[in-house]
Design an enzyme around this catalytic site. Structure first.
Site, short mmCIF file in Angstrom:
data_model
loop_
_atom_site.label_atom_id
_atom_site.label_comp_id
_atom_site.label_asym_id
_atom_site.label_seq_id
_atom_site.Cartn_x
_atom_site.Cartn_y
_atom_site.Cartn_z
N ASP A 36 0.85 -1.20 0.00
CA ASP A 36 0.00 0.00 0.00
C ASP A 36 0.88 1.24 0.00
OD1 ASP A 36 -2.29 -1.47 0.14
OD2 ASP A 36 -2.87 -0.83 2.17
N LYS A 93 -8.01 0.80 -5.48
CA LYS A 93 -9.21 0.23 -4.87
C LYS A 93 -10.48 0.96 -5.30
CE LYS A 93 -6.95 -1.11 -0.51
NZ LYS A 93 -6.96 -2.57 -0.54
N GLY A 165 -5.38 -2.91 8.50
CA GLY A 165 -5.16 -1.76 9.37
C GLY A 165 -5.02 -2.10 10.83
N ARG A 177 -6.48 -20.13 6.40
CA ARG A 177 -6.69 -21.52 6.85
C ARG A 177 -8.08 -22.01 6.45
NH1 ARG A 177 -3.10 -24.37 9.68
NH2 ARG A 177 -1.67 -23.36 11.11
N GLY A 226 -3.13 -7.48 7.87
CA GLY A 226 -2.52 -7.66 9.19
C GLY A 226 -1.06 -8.06 9.18
N GLY A 247 -0.24 -3.67 3.91
CA GLY A 247 -0.86 -2.35 3.89
C GLY A 247 -0.15 -1.41 4.82
N SER A 248 -0.79 -1.17 5.94
CA SER A 248 -0.28 -0.19 6.90
C SER A 248 1.06 -0.62 7.49
CB SER A 248 -1.31 -0.03 8.02
OG SER A 248 -2.62 -0.07 7.50
#
Lengths: 306, 197
Positions: A36, A93, A165, A177, A226, A247-248
């Site tokens: 990101d 996005k 996030g 999973r 995550g 991402g973050s």
């Protein structure tokens, strides 16, 4: 699938937007990290660190969480600046079901559209018809049925959703999973059982049968939501993700360039603990992160999309 | 060398799995290669499709670039598709700063020459040395070859641009035969590896 365009027989009529070209694009990203970024400068840092693609967005998910309000497609100027700045593919996005945002992104020339739960959904019943586009789509999924519904709508790549996030890998693990387990279960089914399985999964029988035969999704499967450390990325790879979205986790950390390069290394050598250990040294502060069990249901992005 | 050559696929990033499958169907023993000691054990190598900037970065970071160059110089057969073609070019027209290649084919490539993903396409391509009609060419943000040196032979063109080149034991295509069920180009490469043995 019969609805997909096939290869033309003549050299005079090249075909764009075919299933093979769309899905094939994702095959090229395998083993890689998609990062990101919110501006051209970050995009360059990501490219220099070895990212296989960047995701252009106005705010990283951690900031979307903090700021609240409606999260929408990014400013076209910002997306174009990022396209100009790097030579790797650029993704962007759209909101779920907001096919006009998707049309805009296609017109800007982005390489992949992420119909993403991280943005505020525009339609709580329908996702966009992704066959209507030349630009391929990636969509999130928390389980196999959801993944196959997105593929039935034309998605050419799937990412397990995780919880964007948060900097917490627990939901990414749960969703990947779940998808892998459901695929493994289908693998053991005989033909008689596949019809009922399709009904349970709420997915087209043809796709269910294809997954049962292949033992994998018919499109590339990445993990998202995550991942914050090299070991997180390697974990998702060892669990069966063909690559990772971060991402973050990168630009909310102390030393983004170093962390980005470290996550790339760990993603390639995901099965080599020594390399992962080296990549994990002196990275500075990781993003603080959120414990997902304290996150109210209404603030869980993974619940968006159906 | 036995009739079943061992062929590696450079597995730093990209569509490695598809190449392993295509090579196995062309009767080679295929295995991923990420480390110098793994490279030393193969009779030939495929450099897959992927992101050329990422691959060259990882190759130099993990000490693979020099061993790769050395083996290619020594005549190990190599085949590159798309990003792999870029990595086998002696020169890139528009490299990212510091982007290095393995080299091996005297040609100049232009990255993403056919355009971005929206311009990616499929078309039938005639390849010299491949019998049984054109192959299905899948071009994804594909490069083309601007020009080749005296030693390099153009084996396919599309739309007036060079899309496949062979020089000695090195072969490169802008397109991705590994994404189709047609493994004739891989079979040609496996024959090249056998010929060296």
């Amino acid at each position: 699938m019969s609805t997909l365009p096939t290869t033309p027989q003549s050299a005079d009529s090249p075909a764009t937007g075919t299933a093979r070209v769309k899905r094939g694009m994702a095959e090229q990203l395998k083993g890689g990290v998609i990062m990101d970024v919110v501006n051209a400068e970050q995009a360059k840092i990501a490219e220099d660190a070895g990212a296989v693609a960047v995701m252009a967005l106005e705010r990283v998910p951690a900031d979307i969480r903090k700021d609240g309000g409606v999260a929408r497609m990014s400013d076209p100027n910002m997306i174009e600046e990022i396209i100009e700045a790097v030579s790797i593919p650029v993704m962007a996005k759209s909101r779920i079901g907001h096919f006009v945002e998707a049309q805009v992104l296609q017109s800007l020339g982005v390489d992949y559209i992420d119909e993403s739960e991280v943005l505020t959904p525009a339609d709580e019943v329908n996702h966009s018809d992704k066959f209507a586009f030349t630009t391929p789509f990636v969509c999130g999924a928390t389980n196999l049925g959801e993944a196959l519904r997105r593929i039935a709508e034309g998605a050419a790549m799937i990412r397990s959703k995780g919880e964007a996030g948060t900097g917490n890998v627990v939901e990414a693990v749960r969703h990947l999973r779940q998808i892998k387990n459901e695929i493994a279960r289908l693998r053991g089914y005989d033909n008689n059982e596949l019809y009922a399985a399709a009904k349970e999964l709420r997915a087209p029988y043809e796709l269910v049968k294809e997954v049962s035969e292949l033992g994998k999704l018919p499109v590339v499967l990445f993990s998202a939501g995550g991942v914050a450390t090299p070991a997180d990325a390697a974990l998702m790879r060892q669990l069966g993700a063909e690559g990772v979205f971060v991402g973050s986790g990168i630009f909310k950390s102390g030393d983004p360039a170093k962390r980005a390069a470290a996550i790339v290394k760990a993603t390639t050598f995901y099965d080599d603990p020594k390399i992962i250990a080296d990549a994990s040294r002196n990275l500075g502060e990781a993003m603080v992160g959120i414990n997902c069990d304290t996150l109210p249901e209404t603030e869980r992005y993974a619940n968006r999309g159906w | 060398m036995s009739d079943t050559p061992v062929i590696g696929v450079l597995a730093l990033q990209g569509d490695v799995r598809e190449h392993l499958i295509a090579l196995a169907s062309a009767d080679a023993l295929a295995r991923p290669v990420r480390r110098p000691e793994e490279l030393a054990e193969v009779d030939g190598l495929v450099v897959p499709g992927g992101e050329s900037t990422t691959m060259s970065k990882l190759a130099s970071l993990f000490g693979m670039l020099e061993p790769l160059r050395e083996r290619v110089r020594d005549g190990m057969p190599v085949y590159g598709t798309c990003a792999g073609m870029i990595l086998l070019a002696d020169k890139i027209l528009d490299p990212r700063s510091g982007q290095e290649t393995i080299g091996g084919i005297d040609m100049i490539v232009r990255r993403n020459a056919f355009g971005r993903q929206n311009e990616s396409f499929e078309a039938a391509v005639e390849v010299a040395g491949i019998e049984g009609g054109p192959v299905e060419g899948v071009f994804i943000r594909a490069p083309w070859v601007e020009s080749v040196g005296a030693q390099a032979k153009v084996v396919a063109e599309h739309g007036g641009h060079i899309v496949a080149v062979r020089q000695g034991n090195a072969l490169a295509t802008s397109f991705h035969p590994e994404l189709t069920g047609d493994h004739r180009v891989h079979a040609l490469f496996v024959d090249m590896v056998r010929a060296v043995g």
